[in-house]
Design a protein around this motif. Sequence first.
Motif, PDB file in Angstrom:
ATOM      1  N   LEU A 196       0.819  -1.209   0.000  1.00 37.88           N
ATOM      2  CA  LEU A 196       0.000   0.000   0.000  1.00 37.88           C
ATOM      3  C   LEU A 196       0.854   1.261   0.000  1.00 37.88           C
ATOM      4  N   LEU A 197       1.942   1.256   0.771  1.00 40.06           N
ATOM      5  CA  LEU A 197       2.804   2.431   0.813  1.00 40.06           C
ATOM      6  C   LEU A 197       3.415   2.715  -0.556  1.00 40.06           C
ATOM      7  N   GLY A 198       3.823   1.663  -1.252  1.00 36.76           N
ATOM      8  CA  GLY A 198       4.366   1.864  -2.594  1.00 36.76           C
ATOM      9  C   GLY A 198       3.327   2.423  -3.546  1.00 36.76           C
ATOM     10  N   GLU A 202       3.334   6.309  -5.320  1.00 32.65           N
ATOM     11  CA  GLU A 202       3.211   6.490  -6.766  1.00 32.65           C
ATOM     12  C   GLU A 202       1.945   7.252  -7.128  1.00 32.65           C
ATOM     13  N   GLY A 203       0.823   6.869  -6.508  1.00 36.36           N
ATOM     14  CA  GLY A 203      -0.449   7.455  -6.895  1.00 36.36           C
ATOM     15  C   GLY A 203      -0.686   8.849  -6.365  1.00 36.36           C
ATOM     16  N   ASP A 212     -10.127   9.795  -6.659  1.00 32.27           N
ATOM     17  CA  ASP A 212      -9.345   9.038  -7.645  1.00 32.27           C
ATOM     18  C   ASP A 212      -8.197   8.288  -6.964  1.00 32.27           C
ATOM     19  N   LEU A 213      -7.535   8.961  -6.022  1.00 27.63           N
ATOM     20  CA  LEU A 213      -6.430   8.317  -5.314  1.00 27.63           C
ATOM     21  C   LEU A 213      -6.935   7.139  -4.479  1.00 27.63           C
ATOM     22  N   SER A 220      -5.416  -1.329  -6.269  1.00 27.75           N
ATOM     23  CA  SER A 220      -4.080  -1.899  -6.088  1.00 27.75           C
ATOM     24  C   SER A 220      -4.082  -2.931  -4.977  1.00 27.75           C
ATOM     25  N   VAL A 221      -4.711  -2.584  -3.855  1.00 29.41           N
ATOM     26  CA  VAL A 221      -4.766  -3.514  -2.732  1.00 29.41           C
ATOM     27  C   VAL A 221      -5.583  -4.743  -3.099  1.00 29.41           C
TER      28      VAL A 221
END
Length: 405
Positions: A196-198, A202-203, A212-213, A220-221
């Motif tokens: 999640l941190l990655g 990026e996002g 949106d984020l 992603s998760v």
Amino acid sequence: MRLRQRLSHRPRSRQAGDALLALPLGLIVAIVLVDVLAPHGLPLGPSLLIVAPALAASFASTLVTGAIAALTVVGMLVIGLQSGHLLGGTMSFGSQFIALLVVSVIVTVFRYLRERHARELALVRMVSEATQRVVLRPLPRRIGPLRVGSVYMAAQQESLIGGDLYAAARTPTGTRLIIGDVMGKGLTAISDAALLLGAFREGAHRQASLPDLASYLDHSVYWNLTDSTEAGAAGESFITAAILDIPDALPQVHMVTCGHPPPVLLHGRNVSTLHATCPAPPLGLGALTGHRYRVDTFALEPGDTLLLHTDGVIEARDAQGVFYPLAERAGSWGHHSPSALVHHLRTDLLAHAGGHLADDAAMVAVQRSRRPVSTEEADRPPARPAREGDQAPDSETISDPGMTR
């Protein structure tokens, strides 16, 4: 700071070790003298000399323990020569001597194994510290016009990181923050937190709006957790999170809550909890429900402090089972800087929980600066974040892996 502390403790530790070393040496000399000078009916050496290497093994190194064991054997030989049992070939003395020799070797070997285990543990801890620095980067003490303090407390002994997470990212118009809590513990929780941190780092720069984020992080998760779980386990893994956007130009904070505990706002002497009007499901579950993310906007005036936290803080119990009153305790130190605030809360939380937490806990305090900040200053690279163990009041990032140490 930690290196200076270790160096300052070394002379004291060495002096203490030298003082303790006198105990087994004095014991050997005393036993040999008593056995030599006492009547023959009082053989102390065979039964008491083994105490010396056993005592040395409790605090001395392998080399010193081996030397003490060798002196013990020499003392036994002196007693045998004086009493005549050695040259006379007495069977009882021979068996006692062999027993002393065998036990001395065993004690020395066990001391060696203990030292090797300590070295391996130190290496693992060093790797764990490096992992923490990579996965859970310390927040800088200044992010644009914001002052920041953070603290992370892992519930698992000798661990520096768990399933709680936080991160910050600068955008052209402000600062974006995330704080979250992964369902579960252990290496799987650390892996999910890193995932999640990655995605957030990026996002946060690519997604124009908070919805949106949040949608990007949820997908992603969802896809990564689905791929990493066993068949039939999809939907059983999720991450609660609060995603915030704090603009530089406006005294506001925008927030999307995904099943995460609401933050606490300290405005002067007033303490309020910022509840979401329509909280979203935890990250990883939004794709299953088709939820649309709603942004809540709250005032964040200069001098106000926003306290983000995970459920490990508010669910900590005392001996009577009472939950930790975070809002009440935070109000007592609301006039302090963010770093001092989280430091006081950390100490108070551990005292409330009896020195050990049942779950990982994280807190991030964000305060809008009272003075205006220029664009150049806001975009200036942050100063070096405080290292673990720094206890100075102006240290803005505090990391505490061990609860009982």
